[in-house]
Write an enzyme that holds these catalytic residues in place. Sequence first.
Site: not given
Length: 386
Positions: A212, A235
């Site tokens: 993430d 991310h």
Amino acid sequence: MAQSLSLLSFLLLFSYYSTLTMGAYNVLNYGAEPDGQTDSAKAFLSAWADACGSGSPATMYVPAGNFFVSQAVFQGPCKSSEIKMYIDGTVVASSSYDGEAAWLMFKYVDGLSIFGGTIDGQGRAFWACKTAGRSCPSSTTSLTIAKSNNILISGLSTVNSKGFHISIFGSNGVTVQGTKITAPGNSPNTDGIHIQMSSDVTVTSSSIKTGDDCISIGEGANNVWIEKINCGPGHGISIGSLGDTPSESGVQNITVTSVVFTGTQNGLRIKTWGKPYSGFVKDVKFEHAVMQNVQNPIIVDQNYCPGDVNCPDQSSGIKISGLAYTDIQGTSATQLAVKFDCSSSNPCSGITMQDIKLTYQNQNAQSYCKNAGGSTSGFIIPPSCL
Ligand SMILES: *[C@@H]1O[C@H](CO)[C@@H](O)[C@H](O)[C@H]1NC(C)=O
């Protein structure tokens, strides 16, 4: 001269090791077992209680070996305002999951330095539960710094957290340096470092590979300095998501500099829900970033509304102003390299861009602006839409 120098360094080394082994609160002396199986939580907490209760600078020591610690909250306030924790070994979590919010937590501590060590969150079984879409307990953060001040985390490795690797919450004066964060690119919600309701937080010289955000910045983050990070897979570095609930604190004075993004979903992102709750993001500097095959190198998305539930067609109440992008170069993995999708009721203002060069394969990259105002200088590729 050489001889006296080596004698000196011998003495220094000797005093270093004798501090660790003799003067320190060594978890082995409290019954910890380096066998990776025996729950050493009580031993860790007893060593902590002695270090914390010491009237003078105190050192807690975790030697080499694998120490299974089921859960531990290292709580202050402490008598000692200078606690050092040296970790040579690996602290291992349970591979089962019980929905505890925190695995290792420091709370109400003022004046702590953690050096070295590896913490292993054993996240695989929990990720499998989430990936299979089963109903799983909530996720567990590996290391939480809560309501604490003057904290240094230096040279720590954190692997395979169930949820966030490191969470900094309600704290002031936190430095994280030389950290190595590792989890698979497809492990769900394994953010590297999350910063929220905290000020004067510095994250430098760290490598973050995770599933993430490499670093996520939530509400109430102020005076945050992020420098020399290698991010990816992951991310990217995100401010947000903000504006999911009413009366969130604003985000202000954030600097992200000298970051290399490799194969990440985003580079520099600001994300707010498409909901009317008010709030702000201001004075953000993104400087000297290298993008290597990044899907959304520069992105502001104020229409976040997963599943289109409860928010479609609303406009964000978060006001974004004062974003400075300087020297951002490299390759985009999609044609849209720059995207400012701002709120119609609170347009983004004061965006400045200088020396941007983002390319997409052999075609022209593009930029998109909606409700975004600002100015540019230097070279801007793709051409600005501000
Ligand atoms: C912004 O934050 C930095 C630390 O990241 C700090 O040195 C600086 O003083 C802050 N600026 C203001 C205006 O508060």
